[in-house]
Design a protein around this motif. Sequence first.
Motif, PDB file in Angstrom:
ATOM      1  N   ASP A 231       0.850  -1.176   0.000  1.00 45.40           N
ATOM      2  CA  ASP A 231       0.000   0.000   0.000  1.00 45.40           C
ATOM      3  C   ASP A 231       0.892   1.235   0.000  1.00 45.40           C
ATOM      4  O   ASP A 231       2.107   1.138   0.059  1.00 45.40           O
ATOM      5  CB  ASP A 231      -0.894  -0.041   1.254  1.00 45.40           C
ATOM      6  CG  ASP A 231      -2.165   0.758   1.080  1.00 45.40           C
ATOM      7  OD1 ASP A 231      -2.294   1.461   0.067  1.00 45.40           O
ATOM      8  OD2 ASP A 231      -3.030   0.681   1.968  1.00 45.40           O
TER       9      ASP A 231
ATOM     10  N   THR B  37       0.189  -0.007  -4.773  1.00 47.69           N
ATOM     11  CA  THR B  37      -1.171   0.017  -5.302  1.00 47.69           C
ATOM     12  C   THR B  37      -1.551   1.452  -5.642  1.00 47.69           C
ATOM     13  O   THR B  37      -0.983   2.406  -5.104  1.00 47.69           O
ATOM     14  CB  THR B  37      -2.168  -0.555  -4.281  1.00 47.69           C
ATOM     15  OG1 THR B  37      -2.087   0.216  -3.083  1.00 47.69           O
ATOM     16  CG2 THR B  37      -1.876  -2.001  -3.987  1.00 47.69           C
TER      17      THR B  37
ATOM     18  N   VAL C   9      -5.723  -9.598   5.468  1.00 46.64           N
ATOM     19  CA  VAL C   9      -5.770  -8.817   6.711  1.00 46.64           C
ATOM     20  C   VAL C   9      -6.981  -9.244   7.544  1.00 46.64           C
ATOM     21  O   VAL C   9      -6.879  -9.430   8.762  1.00 46.64           O
ATOM     22  CB  VAL C   9      -5.798  -7.301   6.411  1.00 46.64           C
ATOM     23  CG1 VAL C   9      -6.096  -6.499   7.657  1.00 46.64           C
ATOM     24  CG2 VAL C   9      -4.484  -6.868   5.803  1.00 46.64           C
ATOM     25  N   THR C  10      -8.113  -9.430   6.903  1.00 45.65           N
ATOM     26  CA  THR C  10      -9.314  -9.893   7.608  1.00 45.65           C
ATOM     27  C   THR C  10      -9.075 -11.256   8.237  1.00 45.65           C
ATOM     28  O   THR C  10      -9.420 -11.485   9.408  1.00 45.65           O
ATOM     29  CB  THR C  10     -10.511  -9.958   6.637  1.00 45.65           C
ATOM     30  OG1 THR C  10     -10.719  -8.659   6.084  1.00 45.65           O
ATOM     31  CG2 THR C  10     -11.774 -10.408   7.344  1.00 45.65           C
TER      32      THR C  10
ATOM     33  N   LYS D 226      -5.904  -4.371  -4.369  1.00 47.40           N
ATOM     34  CA  LYS D 226      -5.349  -5.151  -3.265  1.00 47.40           C
ATOM     35  C   LYS D 226      -6.414  -5.978  -2.557  1.00 47.40           C
ATOM     36  O   LYS D 226      -6.364  -6.151  -1.348  1.00 47.40           O
ATOM     37  CB  LYS D 226      -4.646  -4.218  -2.285  1.00 47.40           C
ATOM     38  CG  LYS D 226      -5.515  -3.080  -1.821  1.00 47.40           C
ATOM     39  CD  LYS D 226      -4.761  -2.100  -0.983  1.00 47.40           C
ATOM     40  CE  LYS D 226      -5.719  -0.962  -0.671  1.00 47.40           C
ATOM     41  NZ  LYS D 226      -5.183   0.074   0.077  1.00 47.40           N
ATOM     42  N   ALA D 227      -7.341  -6.518  -3.313  1.00 45.95           N
ATOM     43  CA  ALA D 227      -8.432  -7.291  -2.721  1.00 45.95           C
ATOM     44  C   ALA D 227      -7.919  -8.506  -1.960  1.00 45.95           C
ATOM     45  O   ALA D 227      -8.381  -8.803  -0.859  1.00 45.95           O
ATOM     46  CB  ALA D 227      -9.416  -7.710  -3.806  1.00 45.95           C
TER      47      ALA D 227
ATOM     48  N   VAL E 199      -5.032  -8.841  -0.542  1.00 45.31           N
ATOM     49  CA  VAL E 199      -4.346  -8.381   0.668  1.00 45.31           C
ATOM     50  C   VAL E 199      -5.365  -7.995   1.733  1.00 45.31           C
ATOM     51  O   VAL E 199      -5.200  -8.327   2.912  1.00 45.31           O
ATOM     52  CB  VAL E 199      -3.408  -7.194   0.341  1.00 45.31           C
ATOM     53  CG1 VAL E 199      -2.800  -6.625   1.601  1.00 45.31           C
ATOM     54  CG2 VAL E 199      -2.333  -7.639  -0.629  1.00 45.31           C
ATOM     55  N   GLU E 200      -6.422  -7.316   1.339  1.00 49.82           N
ATOM     56  CA  GLU E 200      -7.458  -6.937   2.298  1.00 49.82           C
ATOM     57  C   GLU E 200      -8.109  -8.185   2.905  1.00 49.82           C
ATOM     58  O   GLU E 200      -8.404  -8.223   4.102  1.00 49.82           O
ATOM     59  CB  GLU E 200      -8.521  -6.056   1.628  1.00 49.82           C
ATOM     60  CG  GLU E 200      -8.014  -4.706   1.170  1.00 49.82           C
ATOM     61  CD  GLU E 200      -7.541  -3.813   2.301  1.00 49.82           C
ATOM     62  OE1 GLU E 200      -7.958  -4.009   3.460  1.00 49.82           O
ATOM     63  OE2 GLU E 200      -6.732  -2.907   2.020  1.00 49.82           O
ATOM     64  N   ASN E 201      -8.294  -9.220   2.085  1.00 48.65           N
ATOM     65  CA  ASN E 201      -8.834 -10.477   2.594  1.00 48.65           C
ATOM     66  C   ASN E 201      -7.855 -11.130   3.570  1.00 48.65           C
ATOM     67  O   ASN E 201      -8.263 -11.665   4.601  1.00 48.65           O
ATOM     68  CB  ASN E 201      -9.144 -11.428   1.433  1.00 48.65           C
ATOM     69  CG  ASN E 201      -9.757 -12.719   1.919  1.00 48.65           C
ATOM     70  OD1 ASN E 201     -10.608 -12.724   2.808  1.00 48.65           O
ATOM     71  ND2 ASN E 201      -9.316 -13.825   1.361  1.00 48.65           N
TER      72      ASN E 201
ATOM     73  N   PRO F 144      -9.182   0.171  -3.917  1.00 44.37           N
ATOM     74  CA  PRO F 144      -9.123  -1.045  -3.098  1.00 44.37           C
ATOM     75  C   PRO F 144      -9.170  -2.341  -3.902  1.00 44.37           C
ATOM     76  O   PRO F 144      -8.741  -3.379  -3.414  1.00 44.37           O
ATOM     77  CB  PRO F 144     -10.333  -0.918  -2.174  1.00 44.37           C
ATOM     78  CG  PRO F 144     -11.230   0.065  -2.825  1.00 44.37           C
ATOM     79  CD  PRO F 144     -10.369   0.960  -3.666  1.00 44.37           C
ATOM     80  N   LYS F 145      -9.640  -2.298  -5.138  1.00 48.33           N
ATOM     81  CA  LYS F 145      -9.677  -3.511  -5.949  1.00 48.33           C
ATOM     82  C   LYS F 145      -8.276  -3.978  -6.333  1.00 48.33           C
ATOM     83  O   LYS F 145      -8.067  -5.137  -6.663  1.00 48.33           O
ATOM     84  CB  LYS F 145     -10.508  -3.295  -7.207  1.00 48.33           C
ATOM     85  CG  LYS F 145     -11.988  -3.177  -6.923  1.00 48.33           C
ATOM     86  CD  LYS F 145     -12.783  -3.044  -8.192  1.00 48.33           C
ATOM     87  CE  LYS F 145     -14.262  -2.928  -7.863  1.00 48.33           C
ATOM     88  NZ  LYS F 145     -15.077  -2.791  -9.066  1.00 48.33           N
TER      89      LYS F 145
END
Length: 182
Positions: free
Chosen positions: A39, A73, A88-89, A81-82, A84-86, A78-79
């Motif tokens: 990011d 990115t 993190v969740t 790094k989808a 990566v966001e998943n 946000p698309k």
Amino acid sequence: FSQYSFCIALPSQSQMDFIYGLNQCLLYLGALPAIILSDNLKAYVSRPGRYEPTFTHLCKQLGAYYQITLQATRVAKPKDKASVENAVTQAYRRIYAPLRNEVFHSIEELNQGIARQLGKHNEHPYQKRSGNRASVFKQFELPRMRSLPPDLFEAKKVTRAKVQRNYHVFLGEEKDFYSVPY
């Protein structure tokens, strides 16, 4: 594509801590990826751009040392790094949540707890396909990666100083005066 994960607790988001975290990640992986995608945090990107970000001097040195391409990115996309966001969740659910009731007295203790949960997370079986993150990483991704150099990247600092009338130079980060010969 394995979603093999790594996480570590760091004292701050300074450049030195960020570089330390990247080195620990590469040690955990045991090899060098072709690209580091991150990011637009300040320790990584000095000036974000839509398509051409400017990376910090220290991160450029790291990329050159490991011969890794640096990428960031796009801002407010946000698309990009989808996955990566998943990740993190998933890290919050499987690593952070089980540790929330434990008391840690140092970052080292916290990182030991994170390492225990991280191992469980990477060994957790996939829901819709066979295997787990660790097995898919070792089978498909690790053979395609380059080996680590014998020494990790170490930040080297260069500074310019003017000799004052009292024959001393002031080095800002250490805030010390050093005498110089006449």
